[in-house]
Design a protein around this motif. Sequence first.
Motif, PDB file in Angstrom:
ATOM      1  N   SER A  46      45.662  48.630   9.074  1.00 57.71           N
ATOM      2  CA  SER A  46      44.358  49.102   9.817  1.00 57.71           C
ATOM      3  C   SER A  46      43.485  50.203   9.074  1.00 57.71           C
ATOM      4  O   SER A  46      42.278  50.252   9.579  1.00 57.71           O
ATOM      5  CB  SER A  46      44.906  49.822  11.263  1.00 57.71           C
ATOM      6  OG  SER A  46      45.659  50.786  10.932  1.00 57.71           O
ATOM      7  N   LEU A  47      43.916  50.502   8.060  1.00 62.17           N
ATOM      8  CA  LEU A  47      43.199  51.592   7.466  1.00 62.17           C
ATOM      9  C   LEU A  47      42.614  50.840   5.926  1.00 62.17           C
ATOM     10  O   LEU A  47      41.869  51.564   5.232  1.00 62.17           O
ATOM     11  CB  LEU A  47      44.145  52.654   6.603  1.00 62.17           C
ATOM     12  CG  LEU A  47      44.855  53.500   7.811  1.00 62.17           C
ATOM     13  CD1 LEU A  47      45.693  54.598   6.944  1.00 62.17           C
ATOM     14  CD2 LEU A  47      44.028  53.865   8.816  1.00 62.17           C
ATOM     15  N   SER A  48      42.702  49.645   5.873  1.00 66.28           N
ATOM     16  CA  SER A  48      42.054  48.744   4.502  1.00 66.28           C
ATOM     17  C   SER A  48      40.576  48.721   4.945  1.00 66.28           C
ATOM     18  O   SER A  48      40.131  48.853   5.892  1.00 66.28           O
ATOM     19  CB  SER A  48      42.787  47.336   4.797  1.00 66.28           C
ATOM     20  OG  SER A  48      42.128  46.593   3.872  1.00 66.28           O
ATOM     21  N   PRO A  49      40.074  48.840   3.704  1.00 62.77           N
ATOM     22  CA  PRO A  49      40.604  48.528   2.389  1.00 62.77           C
ATOM     23  C   PRO A  49      41.218  49.804   1.437  1.00 62.77           C
ATOM     24  O   PRO A  49      41.662  49.695   0.531  1.00 62.77           O
ATOM     25  CB  PRO A  49      39.151  48.074   1.676  1.00 62.77           C
ATOM     26  CG  PRO A  49      38.233  49.056   2.359  1.00 62.77           C
ATOM     27  CD  PRO A  49      38.504  49.079   3.773  1.00 62.77           C
ATOM     28  N   VAL A  50      41.093  51.009   2.334  1.00 66.03           N
ATOM     29  CA  VAL A  50      42.013  52.052   1.723  1.00 66.03           C
ATOM     30  C   VAL A  50      43.210  51.596   1.766  1.00 66.03           C
ATOM     31  O   VAL A  50      43.959  51.273   2.767  1.00 66.03           O
ATOM     32  CB  VAL A  50      41.649  53.101   2.426  1.00 66.03           C
ATOM     33  CG1 VAL A  50      42.669  54.619   1.921  1.00 66.03           C
ATOM     34  CG2 VAL A  50      40.246  53.560   2.453  1.00 66.03           C
ATOM     35  N   ARG A  51      44.031  51.944   0.615  1.00 71.84           N
ATOM     36  CA  ARG A  51      45.520  51.249   0.397  1.00 71.84           C
ATOM     37  C   ARG A  51      46.282  52.399   0.763  1.00 71.84           C
ATOM     38  O   ARG A  51      46.150  53.439   0.980  1.00 71.84           O
ATOM     39  CB  ARG A  51      45.705  50.897  -1.167  1.00 71.84           C
ATOM     40  CG  ARG A  51      44.745  49.783  -1.650  1.00 71.84           C
ATOM     41  CD  ARG A  51      45.064  49.580  -3.313  1.00 71.84           C
ATOM     42  NE  ARG A  51      44.327  50.942  -3.730  1.00 71.84           N
ATOM     43  CZ  ARG A  51      44.677  51.287  -5.155  1.00 71.84           C
ATOM     44  NH1 ARG A  51      45.301  50.750  -5.660  1.00 71.84           N
ATOM     45  NH2 ARG A  51      43.866  52.290  -5.420  1.00 71.84           N
ATOM     46  N   ASN A  52      47.585  51.773   1.452  1.00 73.77           N
ATOM     47  CA  ASN A  52      48.509  52.651   1.823  1.00 73.77           C
ATOM     48  C   ASN A  52      48.944  53.617   0.926  1.00 73.77           C
ATOM     49  O   ASN A  52      49.174  53.259  -0.239  1.00 73.77           O
ATOM     50  CB  ASN A  52      49.916  51.632   1.959  1.00 73.77           C
ATOM     51  CG  ASN A  52      51.014  52.243   2.852  1.00 73.77           C
ATOM     52  OD1 ASN A  52      50.700  53.349   3.733  1.00 73.77           O
ATOM     53  ND2 ASN A  52      52.015  52.087   2.430  1.00 73.77           N
ATOM     54  N   ASN A  53      49.193  54.787   1.398  1.00 75.75           N
ATOM     55  CA  ASN A  53      49.559  55.909   0.316  1.00 75.75           C
ATOM     56  C   ASN A  53      48.529  56.233  -0.644  1.00 75.75           C
ATOM     57  O   ASN A  53      48.947  56.728  -1.686  1.00 75.75           O
ATOM     58  CB  ASN A  53      50.896  55.823  -0.112  1.00 75.75           C
ATOM     59  CG  ASN A  53      51.985  55.778   0.853  1.00 75.75           C
ATOM     60  OD1 ASN A  53      52.014  56.568   1.846  1.00 75.75           O
ATOM     61  ND2 ASN A  53      53.096  55.068   0.818  1.00 75.75           N
ATOM     62  N   HIS A  54      47.330  55.992  -0.290  1.00 74.63           N
ATOM     63  CA  HIS A  54      46.164  56.270  -1.239  1.00 74.63           C
ATOM     64  C   HIS A  54      45.199  57.042  -0.806  1.00 74.63           C
ATOM     65  O   HIS A  54      43.914  57.297  -1.097  1.00 74.63           O
ATOM     66  CB  HIS A  54      45.630  55.022  -1.822  1.00 74.63           C
ATOM     67  CG  HIS A  54      46.303  54.416  -2.974  1.00 74.63           C
ATOM     68  ND1 HIS A  54      47.748  53.877  -2.530  1.00 74.63           N
ATOM     69  CD2 HIS A  54      46.428  54.554  -4.100  1.00 74.63           C
ATOM     70  CE1 HIS A  54      48.263  53.213  -3.883  1.00 74.63           C
ATOM     71  NE2 HIS A  54      47.368  53.909  -4.683  1.00 74.63           N
ATOM     72  N   VAL A  55      45.337  57.857   0.255  1.00 74.68           N
ATOM     73  CA  VAL A  55      44.361  58.769   0.974  1.00 74.68           C
ATOM     74  C   VAL A  55      44.226  60.136   0.134  1.00 74.68           C
ATOM     75  O   VAL A  55      45.249  60.805   0.238  1.00 74.68           O
ATOM     76  CB  VAL A  55      44.543  59.002   2.464  1.00 74.68           C
ATOM     77  CG1 VAL A  55      43.461  59.975   3.135  1.00 74.68           C
ATOM     78  CG2 VAL A  55      44.416  57.610   3.239  1.00 74.68           C
ATOM     79  N   SER A  56      43.104  60.255  -0.300  1.00 73.49           N
ATOM     80  CA  SER A  56      42.853  61.709  -0.892  1.00 73.49           C
ATOM     81  C   SER A  56      42.061  62.524  -0.572  1.00 73.49           C
ATOM     82  O   SER A  56      41.810  63.678  -0.699  1.00 73.49           O
ATOM     83  CB  SER A  56      42.567  61.505  -2.368  1.00 73.49           C
ATOM     84  OG  SER A  56      43.640  60.790  -3.235  1.00 73.49           O
ATOM     85  N   SER A  57      41.215  61.941   0.586  1.00 75.28           N
ATOM     86  CA  SER A  57      40.191  63.125   1.218  1.00 75.28           C
ATOM     87  C   SER A  57      39.842  62.343   2.545  1.00 75.28           C
ATOM     88  O   SER A  57      39.877  61.146   2.651  1.00 75.28           O
ATOM     89  CB  SER A  57      38.914  63.293   0.239  1.00 75.28           C
ATOM     90  OG  SER A  57      38.277  62.308  -0.291  1.00 75.28           O
ATOM     91  N   ILE A  58      39.349  63.060   3.580  1.00 72.35           N
ATOM     92  CA  ILE A  58      38.725  62.569   4.710  1.00 72.35           C
ATOM     93  C   ILE A  58      37.837  63.538   5.427  1.00 72.35           C
ATOM     94  O   ILE A  58      37.712  64.686   4.998  1.00 72.35           O
ATOM     95  CB  ILE A  58      40.241  62.850   5.669  1.00 72.35           C
ATOM     96  CG1 ILE A  58      40.163  62.425   7.090  1.00 72.35           C
ATOM     97  CG2 ILE A  58      40.845  64.319   5.667  1.00 72.35           C
ATOM     98  CD1 ILE A  58      41.272  62.429   7.909  1.00 72.35           C
ATOM     99  N   GLN A  59      36.773  62.774   6.035  1.00 74.19           N
ATOM    100  CA  GLN A  59      35.702  63.516   6.755  1.00 74.19           C
ATOM    101  C   GLN A  59      35.759  63.118   8.078  1.00 74.19           C
ATOM    102  O   GLN A  59      35.836  61.825   8.451  1.00 74.19           O
ATOM    103  CB  GLN A  59      34.373  63.264   6.030  1.00 74.19           C
ATOM    104  CG  GLN A  59      33.266  63.783   6.530  1.00 74.19           C
ATOM    105  CD  GLN A  59      32.065  63.509   5.900  1.00 74.19           C
ATOM    106  OE1 GLN A  59      31.767  62.523   5.366  1.00 74.19           O
ATOM    107  NE2 GLN A  59      31.237  64.653   5.828  1.00 74.19           N
ATOM    108  N   ILE A  60      35.663  63.930   9.135  1.00 75.10           N
ATOM    109  CA  ILE A  60      35.664  64.001  10.371  1.00 75.10           C
ATOM    110  C   ILE A  60      34.312  64.161  10.983  1.00 75.10           C
ATOM    111  O   ILE A  60      33.854  65.264  10.654  1.00 75.10           O
ATOM    112  CB  ILE A  60      36.786  64.574  11.215  1.00 75.10           C
ATOM    113  CG1 ILE A  60      38.100  64.372  10.774  1.00 75.10           C
ATOM    114  CG2 ILE A  60      36.647  64.347  12.632  1.00 75.10           C
ATOM    115  CD1 ILE A  60      38.487  64.984   9.932  1.00 75.10           C
ATOM    116  N   THR A  61      33.546  63.318  11.623  1.00 72.69           N
ATOM    117  CA  THR A  61      32.336  63.644  12.269  1.00 72.69           C
ATOM    118  C   THR A  61      32.316  63.350  13.619  1.00 72.69           C
ATOM    119  O   THR A  61      32.974  62.697  14.023  1.00 72.69           O
ATOM    120  CB  THR A  61      31.220  63.033  11.428  1.00 72.69           C
ATOM    121  OG1 THR A  61      31.299  61.484  11.579  1.00 72.69           O
ATOM    122  CG2 THR A  61      30.981  63.259  10.108  1.00 72.69           C
ATOM    123  N   GLY A  62      31.228  64.120  14.275  1.00 73.28           N
ATOM    124  CA  GLY A  62      30.980  63.733  15.928  1.00 73.28           C
ATOM    125  C   GLY A  62      31.207  64.974  16.323  1.00 73.28           C
ATOM    126  O   GLY A  62      30.766  65.879  16.167  1.00 73.28           O
TER     127      GLY A  62
END
Length: 107
Positions: A46-62
């Motif tokens: 469900s996170l694709s195309p970001v690969r499993n265990n490859h998240v290095s940064s995150i941005q939350i807006t709203g």
Amino acid sequence: VNCNNGTYSLVCSLPVAACNVSLYEDHDLQGTSKVLGLGSYPQAPSLSPVRNNHVSSIQITGNENCRVLLFQHADHKGWGQSFTPGAYNLPYGHAMDNDATSMLVFL
């Protein structure tokens, strides 16, 4: 222009999205990314195309009530880290770099 709230204006304000999360494979909001809204994302696909265990940064807006829980393993297991609107490089708190698989996005 009718703004659908009983007023008329030349420009209507657009509503702020309730909550959007952008995941990135590299630090500083770089690399392959995926934008997700409110919901449960219990499996890596469900996170694709970001690969499993490859998240290095995150941005939350709203809006300010937006919350994100990022988890180490599928089905919201392992370490969990809460985030509020903003931009983050991992590691952050309990969240490790290149070690996330599932996520909850809620208000």
